[in-house]
Design an enzyme around this catalytic site. Structure first.
Site, mmCIF file in Angstrom:
data_model
loop_
_atom_site.group_PDB
_atom_site.id
_atom_site.type_symbol
_atom_site.label_atom_id
_atom_site.label_comp_id
_atom_site.label_asym_id
_atom_site.label_seq_id
_atom_site.Cartn_x
_atom_site.Cartn_y
_atom_site.Cartn_z
ATOM 1 N N ALA A 233 10.438 18.274 16.446
ATOM 2 C CA ALA A 233 9.833 19.587 15.836
ATOM 3 C C ALA A 233 10.613 20.604 16.213
ATOM 4 O O ALA A 233 11.598 20.659 16.551
ATOM 5 C CB ALA A 233 8.358 19.476 16.487
ATOM 6 N N SER A 234 9.918 21.979 15.901
ATOM 7 C CA SER A 234 10.768 23.032 15.968
ATOM 8 C C SER A 234 11.020 23.445 17.461
ATOM 9 O O SER A 234 11.824 23.898 17.659
ATOM 10 C CB SER A 234 10.003 24.165 15.355
ATOM 11 N N ALA B 101 10.280 11.803 17.181
ATOM 12 C CA ALA B 101 9.899 12.815 16.317
ATOM 13 C C ALA B 101 10.434 14.048 16.762
ATOM 14 O O ALA B 101 10.669 14.144 17.892
ATOM 15 C CB ALA B 101 8.265 12.644 16.303
ATOM 16 N N LYS C 221 7.745 14.086 25.659
ATOM 17 C CA LYS C 221 7.991 15.350 25.092
ATOM 18 C C LYS C 221 8.956 16.186 25.860
ATOM 19 O O LYS C 221 8.506 16.501 27.043
ATOM 20 C CB LYS C 221 6.403 16.128 24.631
ATOM 21 N N ASP D 72 -4.800 22.411 15.344
ATOM 22 C CA ASP D 72 -3.629 21.986 14.515
ATOM 23 C C ASP D 72 -4.084 20.499 13.951
ATOM 24 O O ASP D 72 -3.046 19.587 14.070
ATOM 25 C CB ASP D 72 -2.333 22.019 15.313
ATOM 26 N N ALA E 207 10.380 21.173 20.216
ATOM 27 C CA ALA E 207 10.664 19.923 21.259
ATOM 28 C C ALA E 207 10.513 18.519 20.269
ATOM 29 O O ALA E 207 10.600 18.599 19.162
ATOM 30 C CB ALA E 207 9.415 19.798 21.833
ATOM 31 N N GLN E 208 10.834 17.647 21.200
ATOM 32 C CA GLN E 208 11.040 16.362 20.153
ATOM 33 C C GLN E 208 10.388 15.255 21.367
ATOM 34 O O GLN E 208 10.284 15.400 22.467
ATOM 35 C CB GLN E 208 12.327 15.824 19.994
ATOM 36 N N VAL E 209 10.082 14.097 20.896
ATOM 37 C CA VAL E 209 9.202 13.086 21.381
ATOM 38 C C VAL E 209 10.199 11.768 21.408
ATOM 39 O O VAL E 209 10.784 11.345 20.624
ATOM 40 C CB VAL E 209 7.799 12.604 20.870
#
Length: 507
Positions: free
Chosen positions: A135-136, A133, A155, A289, A138-140
């Site tokens: 994201a803006s 995954a 992460k 969120d 970070a990534q996992v």
């Protein structure tokens, strides 16, 4: 970055917004006059070529922000929580904004981990996957701990994201200063909005803080049946790296797969609503969120939450006010809902309680008892903001995130069961909180807390008494009794009474 160095960022931003078709929309929402809108667009239009193209499949505003990069995407996501600032129309468009950035290379992630944790990836993990995954910020990656063999989610912040964030913030602040020159946009407090955004994202750029949020949330909700939070792996967590237990489950945004797995969708819809309210009212600390992308349904039917970068916190007094407002709506006691607003100071005292109650009735009655499939939350919010503006109600920043999250959670529940009855689901949670927080036991508990504070101050009471009772010298050399003496006697009398009540209650 100074003003001159931020100008290229300003030009690129304006050009991108014009190219995406979002500039006119934003200027209109800011209340700019037709002349000003035309002038700005005439100046920017020749520079459209310098703007980024973005994804044509997205709405104009989401397209422009996505094209501008990570900080702007995050800015849009946070603005989607503030319909009081951008209006319900833009907020609805921003809620469609997703992290649509490509992942960065695995080798770059490995380098960040080694630098942050002081050991190479191979020493920490026996397996380390490609990004699962992105994201803006970070990534996992999915990994397996070398020491125990347990699966974990790692992460990792994007390399250089802190520097890019600082650069984009400087550009946003310059834009905010220019917007502040437009009289109609001053009500939105553009500089305050940018400052708020900077504070939120600075917290997300330190993953130790997100790990602490996950840990606190897990401790608060440990006893909640049917809900889980992944445990933090602190030895493998640092400023730019966070490691949690791996979550297996079906994404909450895939109701067909959830149904095929044998789970009860209406029960899940009701539970997600009740969990959110319980966390907000009971703990004053909630996942802010809580959309489908941050929830999974485990094999045993438990709802599993993750991504704790944005959390909400409300104090005890505000929780009580919010609960009374909700309870009033549930019981259709609009007079009491209006009174609570006045008692809390949310509505100016010179307005009419009766007129405000009537306006609230116009908000509540059309949706009471209706299932979610027949309620438009967009129209409801628009009506609610119209009412609050008409009665001079000031924006309660401590409630905005709570209200926005309630709308998001309602959307999650509706996706699981389009006919969920929001009020029926909320009633037992709110009633339990009202009973525990506003009944006789709650009063006794509050008195006991006050008595404990007084007990801690008791060693200082003799000196406080001497200071208060010592006569003051007048300007002419005469002596007069301290003005604090009556207050002291009142305070001591109240303290004695308070301790007596607490003792009588057996606390």
């Amino acid at each position: 970055m100074g003003i001159l160095s931020a100008i290229p960022q300003l030009i690129r931003t304006g050009a991108t917004f014009e190219r995406a078709g979002a500039l006119a929309l934003v200027l209109e929402s800011l209340g700019a006059s037709p002349l000003l809108r035309g002038t700005v667009r005439a100046l920017v239009w020749p520079l459209r070529w310098a703007g980024r193209r973005g994804d044509p499949a997205l709405p104009p505003l989401a397209r422009a922000l996505t094209a501008m990069g990570p900080a702007f995407i995050k800015f849009g996501q946070i603005l989607s929580t503030r319909p009081d600032v951008v209006g319900t129309r833009l907020a609805a468009q921003l809620r469609l904004l997703q992290d649509r950035l490509p992942p960065f290379p695995q080798e770059a992630a490995r380098a960040v981990i080694a630098r942050e944790l002081g050991l190479p990836v191979e020493a920490l993990f026996s397996e380390f996957s490609e990004p699962v995954a992105a994201a803006s910020l970070a990534q996992v990656h999915r990994a397996r701990l070398r020491a125990t063999g347990e699966p974990v989610a790692v992460k990792v912040l994007r390399p250089g994201i802190e520097r890019a964030f600082r650069r984009d913030i400087d550009g946003m602040r310059l834009i905010a200063r220019l917007l502040d020159l437009i009289p109609a946009s001053r009500r939105l407090r553009p500089l305050d909005v940018v400052d708020h955004f900077e504070g939120v994202v600075r917290g997300e750029l330190d993953l130790r803080l997100e790990a602490a949020a996950a840990s606190e949330f897990a401790a608060n909700t440990a006893g909640d049946a049917g809900f889980r939070v992944p445990a933090v792996r602190w030895p493998e967590t640092g400023r730019r790296v966070m490691t949690l237990d791996w979550v297996d489950g079906i994404p909450a945004g895939d109701p067909e797969a959830i149904r095929a797995a044998g789970h009860d969708l209406p029960a899940l819809a009701e539970r997600v609503l009740q969990l959110f309210l319980r966390h907000a009212l009971r703990d004053g600390y909630f996942h802010a969120d809580m959309h489908q992308g941050n929830l999974k349904i485990a094999a045993d039917g438990a709802i599993v939450a993750y991504d704790f970068g944005i959390m909400g916190r409300i104090d005890d007094y505000t929780r009580r006010v919010y609960a009374e407002i909700l309870w009033g709506f549930i019981r259709r006691d609009y007079r009491r809902v209006a009174e609570v607003h006045f008692e809390a100071g949310y509505v100016p005292a010179d307005r009419s309680v009766e007129a405000f109650a009537q306006a609230l009735r116009a908000v509540g009655e059309p949706i009471f008892g209706m299932d979610a499939s027949r309620i438009s939350m967009g129209r409801l919010l628009t009506h609610l903001f119209e009412v609050t503006e008409r009665f001079g109600m000031q924006t309660r920043t401590e409630l905005i995130l709570l209200q926005r999250t309630m709308v998001v959670v309602e959307g999650v529940a509706r996706s699981l069961d389009p006919h969920v009855d929001i009020w029926r689901a909320a009633a037992p949670v709110v009633e339990d909180y009202i009973r525990a927080s506003l009944g006789p036991q709650a009063v006794a508990r509050d008195l006991w807390r006050a008595a404990r504070v007084l007990a801690r101050l008791s060693p200082h009471l003799p000196q406080i008494a001497r200071d208060a009772l010592t006569p003051e010298r007048s300007a002419h050399g005469g002596r007069r009794t301290s003005r604090l003496a009556p207050l002291l006697w009142m305070g001591l009398g109240g303290a004695i009474a308070l301790l007596g009540v607490a003792a009588g209650a057996g606390l």
